[in-house]
Design an enzyme around this catalytic site. Sequence first.
Site, mmCIF file in Angstrom:
data_model
loop_
_atom_site.group_PDB
_atom_site.id
_atom_site.type_symbol
_atom_site.label_atom_id
_atom_site.label_comp_id
_atom_site.label_asym_id
_atom_site.label_seq_id
_atom_site.Cartn_x
_atom_site.Cartn_y
_atom_site.Cartn_z
ATOM 1 N N LYS A 174 37.227 -16.922 -20.369
ATOM 2 C CA LYS A 174 37.933 -15.695 -19.970
ATOM 3 C C LYS A 174 37.171 -14.486 -20.552
ATOM 4 O O LYS A 174 37.288 -14.156 -21.720
ATOM 5 C CB LYS A 174 39.381 -15.690 -20.485
ATOM 6 N N GLY A 225 36.213 -10.676 -30.537
ATOM 7 C CA GLY A 225 36.855 -9.428 -30.134
ATOM 8 C C GLY A 225 37.344 -8.696 -31.366
ATOM 9 O O GLY A 225 36.850 -8.904 -32.472
ATOM 10 N N SER A 226 38.339 -7.856 -31.168
ATOM 11 C CA SER A 226 38.839 -7.035 -32.273
ATOM 12 C C SER A 226 39.653 -7.874 -33.260
ATOM 13 O O SER A 226 40.199 -8.927 -32.899
ATOM 14 C CB SER A 226 39.720 -5.918 -31.711
ATOM 15 N N GLY A 230 42.329 -10.776 -32.455
ATOM 16 C CA GLY A 230 41.971 -12.046 -33.090
ATOM 17 C C GLY A 230 43.139 -12.620 -33.890
ATOM 18 O O GLY A 230 43.410 -13.821 -33.853
ATOM 19 N N GLU A 247 35.633 -14.525 -34.220
ATOM 20 C CA GLU A 247 34.678 -13.528 -34.700
ATOM 21 C C GLU A 247 35.244 -12.167 -34.342
ATOM 22 O O GLU A 247 35.509 -11.894 -33.170
ATOM 23 C CB GLU A 247 33.301 -13.729 -34.055
ATOM 24 N N CYS A 281 29.176 -5.417 -33.130
ATOM 25 C CA CYS A 281 30.007 -5.761 -34.276
ATOM 26 C C CYS A 281 29.173 -5.712 -35.556
ATOM 27 O O CYS A 281 29.711 -5.543 -36.646
ATOM 28 C CB CYS A 281 30.612 -7.136 -34.089
ATOM 29 N N GLN A 328 37.092 3.816 -24.608
ATOM 30 C CA GLN A 328 36.172 3.926 -25.745
ATOM 31 C C GLN A 328 35.775 5.384 -25.969
ATOM 32 O O GLN A 328 35.689 5.856 -27.103
ATOM 33 C CB GLN A 328 34.898 3.111 -25.478
ATOM 34 N N GLU A 380 36.971 0.553 -37.908
ATOM 35 C CA GLU A 380 35.843 0.306 -36.998
ATOM 36 C C GLU A 380 35.919 1.321 -35.852
ATOM 37 O O GLU A 380 36.927 1.404 -35.158
ATOM 38 C CB GLU A 380 35.939 -1.117 -36.437
HETATM 39 P P1 NAD Z 1 39.424 -6.998 -27.675
HETATM 40 O O1 NAD Z 1 39.951 -7.673 -28.871
HETATM 41 O O2 NAD Z 1 40.172 -5.873 -27.101
HETATM 42 O O3 NAD Z 1 39.272 -8.062 -26.472
HETATM 43 C C1 NAD Z 1 38.520 -9.244 -26.638
HETATM 44 C C2 NAD Z 1 38.999 -10.277 -25.626
HETATM 45 O O4 NAD Z 1 40.340 -10.655 -25.958
HETATM 46 C C3 NAD Z 1 39.037 -9.785 -24.176
HETATM 47 O O5 NAD Z 1 38.612 -10.806 -23.311
HETATM 48 C C4 NAD Z 1 40.516 -9.506 -23.968
HETATM 49 O O6 NAD Z 1 40.918 -9.602 -22.620
HETATM 50 C C5 NAD Z 1 41.136 -10.608 -24.795
HETATM 51 N N1 NAD Z 1 42.541 -10.383 -25.166
HETATM 52 C C6 NAD Z 1 43.238 -9.215 -25.183
HETATM 53 N N2 NAD Z 1 44.521 -9.450 -25.563
HETATM 54 C C7 NAD Z 1 44.623 -10.776 -25.805
HETATM 55 C C8 NAD Z 1 45.667 -11.623 -26.245
HETATM 56 N N3 NAD Z 1 46.880 -11.144 -26.520
HETATM 57 N N4 NAD Z 1 45.409 -12.950 -26.388
HETATM 58 C C9 NAD Z 1 44.188 -13.450 -26.134
HETATM 59 N N5 NAD Z 1 43.158 -12.687 -25.712
HETATM 60 C C10 NAD Z 1 43.365 -11.368 -25.549
HETATM 61 O O7 NAD Z 1 37.899 -6.606 -28.023
HETATM 62 P P2 NAD Z 1 36.857 -5.768 -27.140
HETATM 63 O O8 NAD Z 1 37.303 -4.354 -27.096
HETATM 64 O O9 NAD Z 1 36.594 -6.501 -25.869
HETATM 65 O O10 NAD Z 1 35.523 -5.905 -28.035
HETATM 66 C C11 NAD Z 1 35.241 -5.095 -29.122
HETATM 67 C C12 NAD Z 1 35.602 -5.797 -30.416
HETATM 68 O O11 NAD Z 1 34.917 -7.035 -30.494
HETATM 69 C C13 NAD Z 1 35.168 -5.023 -31.652
HETATM 70 O O12 NAD Z 1 36.201 -5.062 -32.605
HETATM 71 C C14 NAD Z 1 33.963 -5.799 -32.162
HETATM 72 O O13 NAD Z 1 33.703 -5.676 -33.539
HETATM 73 C C15 NAD Z 1 34.325 -7.176 -31.782
HETATM 74 N N6 NAD Z 1 33.139 -8.033 -31.719
HETATM 75 C C16 NAD Z 1 32.941 -8.927 -32.735
HETATM 76 C C17 NAD Z 1 31.810 -9.727 -32.727
HETATM 77 C C18 NAD Z 1 31.578 -10.728 -33.827
HETATM 78 O O14 NAD Z 1 30.814 -11.659 -33.620
HETATM 79 N N7 NAD Z 1 32.202 -10.591 -34.981
HETATM 80 C C19 NAD Z 1 30.882 -9.627 -31.692
HETATM 81 C C20 NAD Z 1 31.117 -8.699 -30.679
HETATM 82 C C21 NAD Z 1 32.269 -7.912 -30.693
#
Ligand code: NAD
Length: 478
Positions: A174, A225-226, A230, A247, A281, A328, A380
């Site tokens: 997804k 993701g965030s 997470g 992550e 990230c 953003q 962040e």
């Molecule tokens: P986000 O957390 O908004 O979304 C990430 C994913 O989670 C998307 O596919 C989204 O649709 C999904 N999602 C949203 N709500 C959900 C829920 N309730 N249950 C399950 N999944 C859900 O993050 P973003 O804005 O897409 O990405 C940016 C973030 O990702 C930043 O915080 C960045 O630091 C982080 N990031 C971390 C790494 C790492 O390896 N640590 C790498 C890249 C990005």
Amino acid sequence: MTLEKFRNLIGGQWVGSAEWTANCNPADPGDVIGDFASADVTQLAAAFDAARNAQPSWAAASPQFRFDVLDRAGEIILSRKAELGDLLAREEGKSLPEAIAEAGRAGMIFKFFAGEALRLNGEILPSVRPGVKVEITREPVGVVGAITPWNFPIAIPAWKVAPALSYGNAVVLKPAEVAPACAWKLAEILVEAGAPDGVVNLVMGKGSVLGATLCELADAVTFTGSTEVGRRVLTATAAVGTKAQLEMGGKNPMIVLDDADLDVAVNCALQSAFFSTGQRCTASSRLIVTETIADRFAEALAQASDALIVGDPRDPRTQIGPVASREQFDSVRDYISGAVQEGAVMVAGGGKHNVPNEGYFIRPTLFDHTAASMTINREEIFGPVASIIRVSDYEEALACANDTEFGLTSGICTTSLAKAEHFKRNAQAGMTMVNLPTAGVDYHVPFGGSKASSHGPREQGSYAREFFTQVKTCYQTC
Ligand code: NAD
């Protein structure tokens, strides 16, 4: 004009949905790449059914078969990296060289994990009981749910899907709503490479709609993701006992000591803070600088930041593209005005000068004389914004670097071997960099953080097997 429709991949079939989401170019929001399916939970459940049916024979297939599929996928990605890079730049906003490099990285990841299918080994140990032998083997976990963010729209899906498949799992991917096109291309490439029906499924749609069900139906969930989302994934997976790997966010520091090579330090800071528009990230947004070098460092970095070419990411001269979405754009600009209100001194960037009128462009913005307690140094930002925190010595710098809930990467610029060694052992982060940018990592070694940045086993390299396999211990008379 009718927009091209990009469907979900479920059990080998491309399936439309009741709802669709337009995927727009952040450099030119009127340029729409296509309409992408937005699945509901019924479609998601169908994808898990298909994966569950396909997984046993994929796991039972010879490792040579899995090698061939993954290796072919890697070859196809590498041979099409210019086209994929162009698509990535168009949907996410990374500059073309960065976008092509990301596509190339995705190709290399598939080739690495093709080899991992052949390298998976076990152990045989003597039992403490006479006449008994003990075998320790690794088996697939089953069906993996992979949830990915928009900022590396091909590399992150690759570094989750490739190990999952290599070790014999089926996958439901997804991707993020903001940039699903690269994940769609990846699914198409895997079909072309010979992945059997149902082994790879692509379900695009809203995380808020699909997330909870995905956590319930998967045998293991790998999420990037965030931190906020997470933690929601962690709660949902824990409630049903599903294995989870997360992550998440970062607030990565880079220390510059008085003894640093100034050119090296400025270059490391420039790349860490602003390349990929700061949307990594591993980006460094806290530049912790000792007093004696601070004026020279701030002046040189401000000059270098002002010289960066911000523009259309698909123009080969561009160094910094737009941020990825309107959301953003608004959020980063709020952080910038908040920093000014809190008393940070802006020494580069800030406004909309020297950027194209249309699109979500923000000039690389540098603040000096900031306090570690300011919001820009705690949260962040995920955009081209960095701040200098002045400190008196290495000890204060290290304490300041570690004073965060996050722990993904941490860097230092110094010519002192003793300080570098001390820093590597005492920085609270999963990855440390000495005289290198905090962002930019190899594809064949473990990736991940500590504290609120990560949860569960590492991704990438052969360490990925910790998450994507489960250990079985077999006792047998001999
Ligand atoms: P986000 O957390 O908004 O979304 C990430 C994913 O989670 C998307 O596919 C989204 O649709 C999904 N999602 C949203 N709500 C959900 C829920 N309730 N249950 C399950 N999944 C859900 O993050 P973003 O804005 O897409 O990405 C940016 C973030 O990702 C930043 O915080 C960045 O630091 C982080 N990031 C971390 C790494 C790492 O390896 N640590 C790498 C890249 C990005």
